[in-house]
Design a protein around this motif. Structure first.
Motif, PDB file in Angstrom:
ATOM      1  N   THR A  11      -0.934   0.829  -0.214  1.00 49.92           N
ATOM      2  CA  THR A  11       0.500   0.548  -0.072  1.00 49.92           C
ATOM      3  C   THR A  11       0.894  -0.675  -0.897  1.00 49.92           C
ATOM      4  OG1 THR A  11       0.480   1.500   2.145  1.00 49.92           O
ATOM      5  CG2 THR A  11       2.345   0.071   1.593  1.00 49.92           C
ATOM      6  N   ALA A  12       0.107  -1.727  -0.833  1.00 48.82           N
ATOM      7  CA  ALA A  12       0.391  -2.935  -1.626  1.00 48.82           C
ATOM      8  C   ALA A  12       0.347  -2.611  -3.113  1.00 48.82           C
ATOM      9  CB  ALA A  12      -0.604  -4.039  -1.283  1.00 48.82           C
ATOM     10  N   MET A  17       3.057  -1.748  -8.269  1.00 52.04           N
ATOM     11  CA  MET A  17       3.310  -0.900  -9.436  1.00 52.04           C
ATOM     12  C   MET A  17       4.782  -0.885  -9.825  1.00 52.04           C
ATOM     13  SD  MET A  17       0.590   0.041 -10.784  1.00 52.04           S
ATOM     14  CE  MET A  17       1.327   1.160 -11.958  1.00 52.04           C
ATOM     15  N   GLU A  18       5.684  -1.104  -8.874  1.00 49.90           N
ATOM     16  CA  GLU A  18       7.106  -1.193  -9.237  1.00 49.90           C
ATOM     17  C   GLU A  18       7.319  -2.387 -10.162  1.00 49.90           C
ATOM     18  OE1 GLU A  18      11.329  -0.471  -9.336  1.00 49.90           O
ATOM     19  OE2 GLU A  18       9.553   0.773  -9.083  1.00 49.90           O
ATOM     20  N   TYR A  76     -12.031   0.053  -1.584  1.00 49.67           N
ATOM     21  CA  TYR A  76     -10.865  -0.770  -1.917  1.00 49.67           C
ATOM     22  C   TYR A  76     -10.392  -0.431  -3.332  1.00 49.67           C
ATOM     23  CZ  TYR A  76     -11.623  -3.361   2.332  1.00 49.67           C
ATOM     24  OH  TYR A  76     -11.762  -3.695   3.655  1.00 49.67           O
ATOM     25  N   ILE A  77     -11.337  -0.275  -4.248  1.00 49.25           N
ATOM     26  CA  ILE A  77     -10.992   0.127  -5.620  1.00 49.25           C
ATOM     27  C   ILE A  77     -10.405   1.539  -5.607  1.00 49.25           C
ATOM     28  CG2 ILE A  77     -11.921   0.610  -7.939  1.00 49.25           C
ATOM     29  CD1 ILE A  77     -11.789  -2.373  -7.258  1.00 49.25           C
ATOM     30  N   THR A  78     -10.998   2.413  -4.803  1.00 50.03           N
ATOM     31  CA  THR A  78     -10.460   3.770  -4.665  1.00 50.03           C
ATOM     32  C   THR A  78      -9.028   3.716  -4.151  1.00 50.03           C
ATOM     33  OG1 THR A  78     -12.684   4.574  -4.170  1.00 50.03           O
ATOM     34  CG2 THR A  78     -10.855   6.034  -3.609  1.00 50.03           C
ATOM     35  N   SER A  79      -8.771   2.847  -3.169  1.00 49.63           N
ATOM     36  CA  SER A  79      -7.422   2.701  -2.609  1.00 49.63           C
ATOM     37  C   SER A  79      -6.436   2.224  -3.662  1.00 49.63           C
ATOM     38  CB  SER A  79      -7.436   1.723  -1.438  1.00 49.63           C
ATOM     39  OG  SER A  79      -8.257   2.201  -0.412  1.00 49.63           O
ATOM     40  N   PHE A  82      -5.566   5.198  -5.721  1.00 53.08           N
ATOM     41  CA  PHE A  82      -4.635   6.083  -5.028  1.00 53.08           C
ATOM     42  C   PHE A  82      -3.235   5.474  -4.957  1.00 53.08           C
ATOM     43  CE2 PHE A  82      -8.348   8.417  -3.253  1.00 53.08           C
ATOM     44  CZ  PHE A  82      -7.960   9.672  -3.676  1.00 53.08           C
ATOM     45  N   GLY A  83      -3.135   4.153  -4.807  1.00 49.11           N
ATOM     46  CA  GLY A  83      -1.819   3.496  -4.821  1.00 49.11           C
ATOM     47  C   GLY A  83      -1.108   3.702  -6.150  1.00 49.11           C
TER      48      GLY A  83
END
Length: 157
Positions: A11-12, A17-18, A76-79, A82-83
């Motif tokens: 989510t962060a 990314m915005e 965490y890197i995978t997350s 995905f983010g």
């Protein structure tokens, strides 16, 4: 508990990314990589644009984070991957599908957020050159566009 941290990380990353999209759009796409972005402002015939190369610029780090994170058990890197991917999907749906209608899936909306987003992007595209641009973000737009969207919706009633 760990799954919650992975979700928070994704989510962060999505919200970060915005900022990355805004920064890249303003300083890179309207800067030294204008060659690739120009056909997005000055439409040329055909379905694909040189501007589509930016999809790869954002997709490759996402893919690498997901792949390498899974291969090494670093979720965490995978997350993060995905983010980035979820932001990319959101960007595609909002920008290419809803705003520019490259796919005729969604044409109209009476949602004030979507109207504000479309109006802000229209203001961005009134400048055909790389200079004097405004509103470089995608999902977060200045409040004046929300006020205008509410006014438009109130006039429709």
């Amino acid at each position: 508990m760990e799954i919650v941290l992975y979700i928070l990380t994704a989510t962060a990353t999505f919200f970060f990314m915005e900022f990355m999209a805004w920064f890249t759009h303003k300083y890179i796409m309207h800067g030294f990589m204008w060659y690739f972005h120009k056909d997005h402002h000055q439409h040329e015939p055909g379905f694909f644009e040189k501007n589509d190369v930016f999809f790869l610029i954002f997709a490759v780090p996402s893919w690498l984070c997901i792949m390498l994170g899974l291969m090494n058990g670093n979720y965490y890197i995978t997350s993060i991957g995905f983010g980035i991917a979820i932001y990319g999907l959101s960007y595609f749906l909002m920008h290419d599908v809803f705003i520019h209608q490259r796919f005729k899936w969604f044409r109209n909306s009476n949602n004030f957020y979507l109207l504000a987003l479309r109006k802000a992007h229209k203001i961005h595209h009134k400048h055909l050159g790389k200079e004097n641009g405004e509103v470089f973000g995608m999902l977060i737009v200045p409040s004046k566009f929300f006020k205008e969207a509410r006014r438009i919706l109130a006039n429709k009633k």
